[in-house]
Scaffold this motif. Structure first.
Motif, PDB file in Angstrom:
ATOM      1  N   GLN A  56       0.892  -0.992  -0.017  1.00 23.35           N
ATOM      2  CA  GLN A  56       0.135   0.043   0.165  1.00 23.35           C
ATOM      3  C   GLN A  56       0.977   1.266   0.042  1.00 23.35           C
ATOM      4  O   GLN A  56       0.574   2.199  -0.607  1.00 23.35           O
ATOM      5  CB  GLN A  56      -0.975   0.124   1.164  1.00 23.35           C
ATOM      6  CG  GLN A  56      -2.069  -1.011   1.216  1.00 23.35           C
ATOM      7  CD  GLN A  56      -3.061  -0.793   0.366  1.00 23.35           C
ATOM      8  OE1 GLN A  56      -3.065   0.291  -0.195  1.00 23.35           O
ATOM      9  NE2 GLN A  56      -4.038  -1.664  -0.141  1.00 23.35           N
ATOM     10  N   PHE A  59       2.342   1.754  -3.434  1.00 23.01           N
ATOM     11  CA  PHE A  59       1.214   2.478  -4.285  1.00 23.01           C
ATOM     12  C   PHE A  59       1.090   3.894  -4.215  1.00 23.01           C
ATOM     13  O   PHE A  59       0.707   4.680  -4.873  1.00 23.01           O
ATOM     14  CB  PHE A  59      -0.115   1.758  -4.396  1.00 23.01           C
ATOM     15  CG  PHE A  59       0.022   0.487  -5.325  1.00 23.01           C
ATOM     16  CD1 PHE A  59      -0.503   0.663  -6.510  1.00 23.01           C
ATOM     17  CD2 PHE A  59       0.390  -0.655  -4.897  1.00 23.01           C
ATOM     18  CE1 PHE A  59      -0.617  -0.440  -7.533  1.00 23.01           C
ATOM     19  CE2 PHE A  59       0.572  -1.663  -5.864  1.00 23.01           C
ATOM     20  CZ  PHE A  59      -0.017  -1.611  -7.128  1.00 23.01           C
ATOM     21  N   ASP A  67      -3.173   0.447 -11.906  1.00 29.50           N
ATOM     22  CA  ASP A  67      -2.698  -0.231 -10.997  1.00 29.50           C
ATOM     23  C   ASP A  67      -2.276  -1.434 -11.016  1.00 29.50           C
ATOM     24  O   ASP A  67      -1.348  -1.932 -10.762  1.00 29.50           O
ATOM     25  CB  ASP A  67      -3.633  -0.122  -9.642  1.00 29.50           C
ATOM     26  CG  ASP A  67      -3.801   1.252  -9.042  1.00 29.50           C
ATOM     27  OD1 ASP A  67      -3.068   2.395  -9.419  1.00 29.50           O
ATOM     28  OD2 ASP A  67      -4.908   1.649  -8.149  1.00 29.50           O
ATOM     29  N   ILE A 145      -6.142  -2.316  -4.095  1.00 24.13           N
ATOM     30  CA  ILE A 145      -5.829  -0.893  -3.932  1.00 24.13           C
ATOM     31  C   ILE A 145      -7.101  -0.163  -4.437  1.00 24.13           C
ATOM     32  O   ILE A 145      -7.516  -0.307  -5.480  1.00 24.13           O
ATOM     33  CB  ILE A 145      -4.541  -0.525  -4.885  1.00 24.13           C
ATOM     34  CG1 ILE A 145      -3.554  -1.437  -4.719  1.00 24.13           C
ATOM     35  CG2 ILE A 145      -4.099   0.897  -4.898  1.00 24.13           C
ATOM     36  CD1 ILE A 145      -2.756  -1.428  -3.346  1.00 24.13           C
TER      37      ILE A 145
END
Length: 481
Positions: A56, A59, A67, A145
């Protein structure tokens, strides 16, 4: 087939401990497996949380329109860093299950497996594989995500130490249980032997007693209830043996008494017939010729009188013996010394005919409670026996005195020694000691009657004979005048 207590005890022991072992094994196995699953779940959950946080953050620092494409670009870098951080082998997969990158040992990370299939469906899953002593887990979960799945992370984690530790714990528990079982089995065996061996001896002993062997011995030295049981059984056998000995002795004496009574009745029948025949014969002769022949008349009368006296004495003895004991109880105080002196004077005439003498020494004031005629009969019988069974030209000594508040009397004469066997039975009815000087008219009632008279007056009587001297001892409670 009879099963012994020991066999039943051991069978019951094996059944109980067998069931216990099955329950213990099931319980231990279930609890250890449950603990291992919880440990695996917790560790995998921590692994997922840590790895998911790491991805996480990656990202958050990069912004791409796709993504999923970005996940494929950072797959190698992310897998390498996660492998070092989690100390587990890591592989990255696309949403279709295609292997993007494996940090190490690609042979482990195939494109198949239940965990990977479930991860493609959006679920978190793992597959546990155990081979021999090794245990490994393939753990896969989808990466989400901003609410969209972008890929799959798959871990290969080794749980061999965990299962080795739980296996060691399980083996330890079973080893301890087995040791307890062995100790309990040994104790149970010794305890059962401690109980059953004496019981086996008791069983054999009871069988011997049942078969009539009362001389069996039980060698049990235990200081417990079983030992007490064996001791009580031995005491019971001993008492039974004594009782049977008494019964056998009484049986022999009863048989002997029956024999003596039969002989007595045979003799009495003959002796009663003889004087009656004589009396009838002389009476018939006197009736025919007695008046004309004075000599024959006198002779016949003398014979009739003598035989009548003899017959009368025999009848009195029989009647005396048949009297109930209650008829003799009395509370009259009599002078036993005076009665004894009178009897000695009366019997002195008979003693002279047998060429014997009587010497009487009696203290004054020898009072007893009883009947004078019964005591007179007692003294007459004793002196009569002393006269009949003593040697000629000897002296019969009669002594009466007070000793310890009792009147003691002794009649002593010199004659043939009476054996110990005869002394034991001399007071029995109809018993005759087989003395060489026994008169033919005696039927063995004299001393039995004497014993009965002494018992009526709460006295004691005993006879001793040694070295040609026979003593008859009596004593009675001394009464006040």
């Amino acid at each position: 087939m009879i099963r012994t207590i020991r066999t039943k005890f051991m069978i019951g022991f094996f059944i109980i401990f067998g069931v216990f072992f099955l329950i213990l094994q099931q319980w231990v196995t279930v609890n250890i497996e449950s603990g291992n699953r919880n440990t695996v779940n917790n560790q995998l959950q921590d692994l997922k949380n840590n790895s998911n946080s790491f991805i996480q953050q990656s990202f958050l620092t990069h912004h791409f329109t796709s993504d999923e494409i970005y996940f494929g670009q950072i797959a190698e870098e992310t897998a390498t860093e996660l492998q070092h951080a989690a100390s587990s082998r890591v592989a990255m997969y696309s949403l279709t299950g295609e292997l993007l990158y494996a940090a190490s040992d690609q042979a482990v990370f195939t494109t198949s497996g239940e965990d990977l299939r479930l991860a493609r469906q959006g679920k978190t899953a793992y597959t546990l594989t155990r081979a021999k002593r090794e245990a490994s887990v393939l753990f896969a979960y989808p990466v989400v995500i901003r609410g969209t799945k972008v890929g799959i992370v798959r871990f290969a984690k080794d749980f061999t130490p965990l299962y080795e530790q739980s296996g060691y714990m399980q083996r330890t528990i079973f080893s301890i249980a087995l040791a307890v079982f062995a100790a309990a089995f040994l104790f149970s065996y010794l305890l059962s032997r401690h109980i059953t061996v004496p019981l086996s001896k008791l069983t054999k002993a009871t069988t011997e007693v049942m078969n009539g062997n009362f001389h069996v011995r039980i060698a049990v030295k235990q200081k417990d209830e079983v030992g007490q049981l064996a001791a009580n059984f031995s005491s019971m056998i001993k008492k039974l043996r004594e009782q049977f000995a008494i019964i056998e002795k009484d049986r022999d004496r009863l048989e002997e008494l029956i024999h003596h009574r039969k002989r007595f009745f045979d003799q009495v029948t003959h002796e009663l017939k003889t004087p009656l025949t004589t009396i009838m014969g002389y009476a018939e002769i006197i009736r025919k010729n007695g008046v004309n022949d004075p000599a024959l008349f006198q002779k016949g009368v003398n014979h009739i009188v003598d035989e009548s006296k003899r017959l009368h004495a025999m009848v009195l003895e029989l009647l005396e013996k048949s009297k109930p004991m209650e008829a003799h109880h009395t509370d009259i105080t009599v002078d036993a010394a005076q009665i004894l002196l009178d009897v000695c004077d009366t019997m002195a005439i008979k003693a002279q005919r047998y060429k014997k003498t009587i010497r009487c020494e009696a203290e004054k004031g020898l009072f007893v409670r009883g009947k004078s005629d019964r005591l007179r009969q007692l003294f007459i019988n004793l002196l009569d026996n002393a006269i009949k069974y003593s040697y000629a030209h000897t002296e019969i000594i009669v002594i009466a005195s007070v000793e310890d508040d009792r009147v003691r009397m002794i009649v002593s004469n010199q004659g043939e020694t009476i054996s110990a066997d005869n002394l034991e039975k001399i007071f029995e009815p109809y018993y005759r000691a087989g003395h060489a000087y026994t008169e033919s008219a005696s039927v063995g009632l004299g001393l039995s009657i004497c014993k009965g008279i002494v018992d009526e007056h709460r006295g004691r009587i005993w006879i001793s004979s040694d070295n040609g001297h026979t003593n008859v001892d009596m004593d009675f409670p001394l009464a006040k005048a």
